[in-house]
Write a protein that holds these residues in place. Structure first.
Motif, mmCIF file in Angstrom:
data_model
loop_
_atom_site.group_PDB
_atom_site.id
_atom_site.type_symbol
_atom_site.label_atom_id
_atom_site.label_comp_id
_atom_site.label_asym_id
_atom_site.label_seq_id
_atom_site.Cartn_x
_atom_site.Cartn_y
_atom_site.Cartn_z
ATOM 1 N N THR A 150 38.681 -9.105 27.524
ATOM 2 C CA THR A 150 38.322 -8.579 26.900
ATOM 3 C C THR A 150 37.436 -8.929 25.624
ATOM 4 O OG1 THR A 150 39.333 -6.564 27.148
ATOM 5 C CG2 THR A 150 39.035 -7.087 24.861
ATOM 6 N N ASP A 186 31.261 0.388 13.660
ATOM 7 C CA ASP A 186 31.667 1.635 13.021
ATOM 8 C C ASP A 186 31.048 2.060 11.593
ATOM 9 O OD1 ASP A 186 34.167 4.007 12.529
ATOM 10 O OD2 ASP A 186 35.503 2.467 12.721
ATOM 11 N N GLN A 188 28.010 -8.239 24.317
ATOM 12 C CA GLN A 188 27.619 -6.993 24.320
ATOM 13 C C GLN A 188 27.185 -6.677 23.234
ATOM 14 O OE1 GLN A 188 30.822 -4.530 25.018
ATOM 15 N NE2 GLN A 188 30.502 -3.256 26.526
ATOM 16 N N LYS A 244 24.476 2.129 12.574
ATOM 17 C CA LYS A 244 24.985 2.285 13.433
ATOM 18 C C LYS A 244 25.101 2.389 14.787
ATOM 19 C CE LYS A 244 29.013 4.580 14.140
ATOM 20 N NZ LYS A 244 30.392 5.824 13.934
ATOM 21 N N GLU A 267 29.638 0.134 22.259
ATOM 22 C CA GLU A 267 30.201 0.115 23.241
ATOM 23 C C GLU A 267 29.478 0.382 25.718
ATOM 24 O OE1 GLU A 267 33.431 3.163 24.038
ATOM 25 O OE2 GLU A 267 34.156 1.640 22.405
ATOM 26 N N ALA A 297 34.384 -1.545 14.889
ATOM 27 C CA ALA A 297 35.117 -1.011 15.722
ATOM 28 C C ALA A 297 35.904 -1.498 16.166
ATOM 29 C CB ALA A 297 33.758 0.480 16.159
ATOM 30 N N ARG A 298 35.690 -2.172 16.672
ATOM 31 C CA ARG A 298 36.498 -3.301 17.252
ATOM 32 C C ARG A 298 37.374 -4.329 16.978
ATOM 33 N NH1 ARG A 298 33.245 -2.929 22.914
ATOM 34 N NH2 ARG A 298 31.966 -4.311 21.954
ATOM 35 N N LYS A 308 34.135 -9.796 27.259
ATOM 36 C CA LYS A 308 33.407 -8.827 27.421
ATOM 37 C C LYS A 308 32.400 -8.228 25.756
ATOM 38 C CE LYS A 308 34.968 -4.130 28.365
ATOM 39 N NZ LYS A 308 35.732 -2.976 28.810
ATOM 40 N N TYR A 309 33.709 -8.336 24.586
ATOM 41 C CA TYR A 309 32.794 -8.546 23.978
ATOM 42 C C TYR A 309 32.140 -9.174 22.986
ATOM 43 C CZ TYR A 309 37.007 -4.666 22.882
ATOM 44 O OH TYR A 309 37.753 -3.778 22.910
ATOM 45 N N ASN A 323 25.861 1.773 19.219
ATOM 46 C CA ASN A 323 26.884 1.891 20.457
ATOM 47 C C ASN A 323 26.797 1.089 21.076
ATOM 48 O OD1 ASN A 323 28.526 3.609 22.185
ATOM 49 N ND2 ASN A 323 27.126 5.343 22.051
#
Lengths: 268, 268
Positions: free
Chosen positions: A49, A240, A56, A262, A266, A38-39, A52-53, A264
């Motif tokens: 950034t 995604d 996660q 999938k 975030e 998704a990113r 951060k990813y 989530n």
């Protein structure tokens, strides 16, 4: 002996080339793969950034009771590895150090090329690692942002790929490099085109292969290897659409990906 | 008369081409621009994910007391507009309808080409809108995923761009289209190259320009125009590094972007 799975993550689908090598070199290990589809792509994002990813993704993998993490993404390894190793207790292996080591072994004239995303090259991570191992080496880093979309389009052996490679690699040729780090998971797909541009005297280093090898050594040293010799399974997670991942991923791995869940990511 | 700002959002930086048109056609309006640079590009993502990102962008803009929203991103307009209009009360204008309308006006032989990202083309949004206005039109949609990275590399007038355009646009040429929707904010930068491939008989439609025009009409009809004739200001927000946005964005807008703030969009 430790039968817990290895966690592997990537910005998306390219990391499956690393996964494939791990499956071949460590066929008994269970694996949990996470692709941040998704990113994707990480290659043009800021360090902040990407950190951060990265964090996660690690937090997600930690929910799966893994014993170690392999970061299959060059950009993530380049930008966030040091920070992650400060924060998380679990052994984390990235692709940069194994790739750098292999380039230093391969070179004879100590002129080494590194290609990758903007993020990877500008971070100087490969360059710094190589210089540490071989202080007198001349290192030329070139970001090649069009290579990923060319591979994703399936155009790796076309005239577009060839002309693009000629533009990007001209400087490496002029500097007479004799070894080249393919510092992005997609780039090994371009090896025939790159060879046409640079010629047979340049040895190409594939960090995916080197990382799987280094992973095996790391697990052995830390007494974390599984006692199974084959039959390891892999669970797949993405951020995604699972269907698209199944289709394209199956082609890369050359085996069917039966089920993908999938996540989530975030909120982690 | 209404002096509240217009909200404009995009997956990143390409939407500045739409912003530029709005600034030129509506110089008195204040604007709040949000670019989702931490998650760009939307073009290859699933519908579900694009809807989520679209809604988060709208929720952010709503915190800025805006009077209307312009969706500058083709993919977001194509995949999520209908869902958003069901959920949010505020007037929302996308680029698809104005672009489709202009293509129908421009064509003489009723053979229309549409180029865009995978997401935009596969959604059939332009194709459906055009067919609604001109049921007998022949419409050929072609995704051109390499065009965005070529423009971002600054290679829009190179041999790489030309050969890539020849590959993508061959089918449009064979179908003898006479108008072409440039259905992605980056593509107008390729207009000279596309013209070299397709020739002067093909009229290119730039949805950025058409959308600004449609926005002006919409605000007028809804009595939402500002009573100022110039001096409108723009506040910029992004989800990744503000400095990179300032640098590249300033080039697109041809004016200095003085200040950009970073937003944590994922939690909205």
């Amino acid at each position: 002996m430790d039968d817990r799975p290895i966690g592997v993550f990537d910005s998306g689908i390219g990391g499956l080339t690393v996964l494939k090598e791990i499956m071949e070199q460590l066929p008994g290990e269970d694996i949990v793969y996470f692709g941040d589809t998704a990113r994707i792509p990480y290659g043009t994002r800021s360090k902040e950034t990407v950190i951060k990813y990265f964090f996660q993704s690690v937090r997600f993998l930690l929910t799966k009771e893994i014993k170690a993490i392999v970061v299959a993404c060059n950009t993530a390894s380049a930008l966030a590895m040091e920070e992650a190793q400060k924060v998380f207790d679990i052994p984390i292996l990235g692709v940069i150090e194994p790739g750098a080591k292999a380039a230093v072994s391969a070179t004879k004239n100590s002129v080494i090329g590194v290609i990758g995303t903007e993020g990877t090259i500008n971070s100087q991570s490969y360059q710094r690692k190589i210089r540490k191992m071989s202080p007198s080496a001349e290192i030329i880093g070139i970001p090649c942002p069009l290579f990923v979309p060319i591979v994703e389009e399936g155009w790796e052996n076309t005239d577009v790929a060839f002309i693009t490679a000629k533009k990007y690699l001209l400087e490496l040729k002029e500097h007479n490099i004799d070894s080249l780090v393919l510092g992005c998971t997609h780039y090994p797909a371009l090896r025939y085109t790159i060879n046409k541009v640079l010629g047979d005297k340049v040895t190409m280093v594939n960090p995916a292969y080197e990382t799987a090898k280094a992973g095996k050594i790391m697990l052995k040293e830390k007494k974390l290897l599984s006692n199974r010799l084959d039959g390891g399974k892999c669970d797949y997670y993405v951020s995604d659409d699972p269907e698209k991942f199944k289709r394209i991923g199956g082609n890369i791995l050359r085996r069917e990906i039966a089920s993908v869940q999938k996540v989530n990511i975030e909120n982690l």
